[in-house]
Scaffold this active site. Sequence first.
Site, PDB file in Angstrom:
ATOM      1  N   GLU A  44       0.836  -1.196   0.000  1.00 33.48           N
ATOM      2  CA  GLU A  44       0.000   0.000   0.000  1.00 33.48           C
ATOM      3  C   GLU A  44       0.877   1.255   0.000  1.00 33.48           C
ATOM      4  O   GLU A  44       1.846   1.353   0.755  1.00 33.48           O
ATOM      5  CB  GLU A  44      -0.879  -0.045   1.248  1.00 33.48           C
ATOM      6  CG  GLU A  44      -1.893   1.065   1.390  1.00 33.48           C
ATOM      7  CD  GLU A  44      -2.776   0.862   2.617  1.00 33.48           C
ATOM      8  OE1 GLU A  44      -3.746   1.629   2.756  1.00 33.48           O
ATOM      9  OE2 GLU A  44      -2.500  -0.051   3.419  1.00 33.48           O
ATOM     10  N   LYS A 113      -9.068   2.514  -2.585  1.00 37.23           N
ATOM     11  CA  LYS A 113      -9.432   1.820  -1.353  1.00 37.23           C
ATOM     12  C   LYS A 113     -10.874   2.158  -0.986  1.00 37.23           C
ATOM     13  O   LYS A 113     -11.282   3.314  -1.026  1.00 37.23           O
ATOM     14  CB  LYS A 113      -8.484   2.246  -0.236  1.00 37.23           C
ATOM     15  CG  LYS A 113      -8.535   1.409   1.023  1.00 37.23           C
ATOM     16  CD  LYS A 113      -7.389   1.785   1.958  1.00 37.23           C
ATOM     17  CE  LYS A 113      -7.331   0.915   3.192  1.00 37.23           C
ATOM     18  NZ  LYS A 113      -6.155   1.240   4.039  1.00 37.23           N
ATOM     19  N   CYS A 166      -5.556  -3.338   1.818  1.00 36.26           N
ATOM     20  CA  CYS A 166      -5.441  -3.461   3.270  1.00 36.26           C
ATOM     21  C   CYS A 166      -6.788  -3.636   3.979  1.00 36.26           C
ATOM     22  O   CYS A 166      -7.337  -4.717   4.005  1.00 36.26           O
ATOM     23  CB  CYS A 166      -4.679  -2.266   3.835  1.00 36.26           C
ATOM     24  SG  CYS A 166      -4.013  -2.599   5.498  1.00 36.26           S
ATOM     25  N   GLY A 352     -14.348 -60.638   7.813  1.00 39.12           N
ATOM     26  CA  GLY A 352     -13.307 -61.514   7.298  1.00 39.12           C
ATOM     27  C   GLY A 352     -11.949 -60.912   7.614  1.00 39.12           C
ATOM     28  O   GLY A 352     -11.677 -59.776   7.238  1.00 39.12           O
ATOM     29  N   SER A 354      -7.860 -61.192   7.322  1.00 34.45           N
ATOM     30  CA  SER A 354      -6.857 -61.839   6.478  1.00 34.45           C
ATOM     31  C   SER A 354      -5.427 -61.657   6.962  1.00 34.45           C
ATOM     32  O   SER A 354      -4.524 -62.336   6.491  1.00 34.45           O
ATOM     33  CB  SER A 354      -6.953 -61.284   5.055  1.00 34.45           C
ATOM     34  OG  SER A 354      -6.569 -59.914   5.041  1.00 34.45           O
ATOM     35  N   GLY A 356      -4.163 -58.702   6.536  1.00 35.41           N
ATOM     36  CA  GLY A 356      -3.754 -57.590   5.675  1.00 35.41           C
ATOM     37  C   GLY A 356      -4.181 -56.257   6.256  1.00 35.41           C
ATOM     38  O   GLY A 356      -4.871 -56.187   7.278  1.00 35.41           O
ATOM     39  N   LEU A 357      -3.807 -55.182   5.571  1.00 36.06           N
ATOM     40  CA  LEU A 357      -4.044 -53.831   6.082  1.00 36.06           C
ATOM     41  C   LEU A 357      -5.522 -53.480   6.193  1.00 36.06           C
ATOM     42  O   LEU A 357      -5.975 -52.956   7.212  1.00 36.06           O
ATOM     43  CB  LEU A 357      -3.350 -52.809   5.168  1.00 36.06           C
ATOM     44  CG  LEU A 357      -1.848 -52.631   5.337  1.00 36.06           C
ATOM     45  CD1 LEU A 357      -1.300 -51.772   4.203  1.00 36.06           C
ATOM     46  CD2 LEU A 357      -1.550 -51.976   6.682  1.00 36.06           C
ATOM     47  N   ASN A 438     -11.737 -65.454  -8.429  1.00 35.93           N
ATOM     48  CA  ASN A 438     -13.038 -64.932  -8.007  1.00 35.93           C
ATOM     49  C   ASN A 438     -13.886 -65.967  -7.290  1.00 35.93           C
ATOM     50  O   ASN A 438     -14.718 -65.622  -6.437  1.00 35.93           O
ATOM     51  CB  ASN A 438     -13.794 -64.375  -9.214  1.00 35.93           C
ATOM     52  CG  ASN A 438     -13.169 -63.089  -9.734  1.00 35.93           C
ATOM     53  OD1 ASN A 438     -12.410 -62.441  -9.017  1.00 35.93           O
ATOM     54  ND2 ASN A 438     -13.476 -62.726 -10.970  1.00 35.93           N
TER      55      ASN A 438
END
Length: 637
Positions: A44, A113, A166, A352, A354, A356-357, A438
């Site tokens: 400014e 302004k 401003c 389920g 397993s 796993g993550l 599958n």
Amino acid sequence: MNYIKAAAVSPELRVADVAYNTKEILHVVRNRLSEDVRAVLFPELSLTGYTPADLFFTEDLLHASEEALRLIAEETKELDLILVVGLPLRHRNRLYNTGAVLHKGKVLGVVPKQHLPNYNEFYESRWFTAYEKSHGNEIYLRGFGAVPFGHLIFESEAFTFGVEICEDLFAAIPPSASLSLQGAEIMFNLSASNELVGKKEFRRSLVNLTSAKNIGAYVYASSGPNESTTDLVFSGHLLISEYGTLLKENKRFSFESDLLEAFIDVSRIRGERLKNTTFQREAHQASHEALRVRFSQEQTPIRNFDREIDPHPFVPKAESERIERAKEILAIQSHGLIKRLKHVGLDKTVLGISGGLDSTLALLVIVKAYQVLNLPLKNIITVTMPGFGTTDRTYQNALSLCRELGTDLREISIVKASLQHFEDIGHDPSVHDATYENVQARERTQILMDIANKEGGIVIGTGDLSELALGWCTYNGDQMSMYSVNGSIPKTLVRYLVKYFYEVEFHGELSRILKDILETPVSPELLPKGDQDELLQKTEDLVGPYELHDFFLYHFMKYGAGVEKILFMAEHAFQEKYDKETIRKWLKVFIRRFHTQQFKRSAMPDGPKVGSISLSPRGDLRMPSDADYGTFTKHLD
């Protein structure tokens, strides 16, 4: 790539020494800016300084300011650069605090302004007039003639921007709100905000919030400590924010010229605005129509792309945020499940497990829900279903985890049932194709569903967002459940959440088990294992690294980024890990699988949305199951 590099500068200045200030501004423009910068913002009243006080009424200072503006325009006419500088200007017997926008030797427009602070330490109304529309929309400048004046939007093919000064930002309804609704993608604020204890944090929050609400970018430049310190001290605070995220911030309090540069992703802003119907509906409510000023900049290749691209956008970067983020995510997941259990009037769940993550995270979410409901963990029926590819490592981890937690652990092998089914349908079990895999996945789902019916519970799904994006699940197998708690958790975030549990929530044996699960390669374990019980089927060898796919998914879904841009960003994000051809290869896989596997997402079960991206057909993604993907891969080919 629709990136615009903007700069915010707090130049070294001398109060009321216009010649010195002009020289310093030109020095910054000629010598300090990187070659990719397309727009530069100064504070400014940067030609005079903010603190000359009653000297603003003097003829010499006002005349020198206009002369300086002409000199800067002349000296930068060969540069294809937008400059925004501040100066006092007279117009119809009024004095205005203004920001002048220059480009190639011309003044494109002057923005006065609108909100003058006249309280506490401020008394701007002593010198300046607050702009109102009745004051006209043109101002005459010697050497430039009539120039657009007032509420302005500057637009080109590359980007569209607005200017406020401003205090305008601190107003209840700032000009930036109206300008953004009318198309301004970037806001430039010339400021002279003085420094007080705590004001830095407030200013930063305001800039970030404004860029978020306006779905745009905000560039902020304030006067530095060379201003008069008779009553106040200024710090030269510089900020660049994009859609609520702070891209860059300086250290403040430099007596020499300070400079901040950042690439702004304009296409991200455009993509977010396209999707946000609330933003679109409000556009017609803009306080008053802005005058549009056209300009043209040559489109040149990026020479030095230095924007930091987060390779893991789903995972919080700051360590300080991670624990709180994990708690928030887990609260959303578990309370979604709590509501479903209360609604169906059941207190048993079937899962389920397993080793796993994904199944581990789902189990931990159920545990969280049961803790809130004060239900015994024995009501969690965990079923391990070893098959042809189950390794001892995952099998033992699954058993140990459930025993340590105290769930109702059951083991049901799927080998005999799968062999019987192969015989029934006439499939040779030595052929390890999709049918072979599958059959096992659907056998496991059938077992879980039947146990849920028998025990009076519901089956909890384990599949995550990354698998849904790639269709890496068996239709009506692991794709199906009665409630899916991981459906909007990407694989990179699953890893982080499991890591949170073993580092923060659990200790001893549970922590050790979770750590080993985290270190186990991701696999559906549907193909036979090796002679040494080693895992031969690794998901990321087949579909590609999940960290790449999560990166692709985020930018494709978040704001519709084009594949060329995704490739460009991924190159920079993963430059130390993957080369361009590797990224291109897996990006093609992502696009192909994302389009061809939509039918699985169209039939996905209920589950809570956790982050900003979901693939639920009832939520974020309405997509035909037979859409062609040629448009998206032709650039990669």
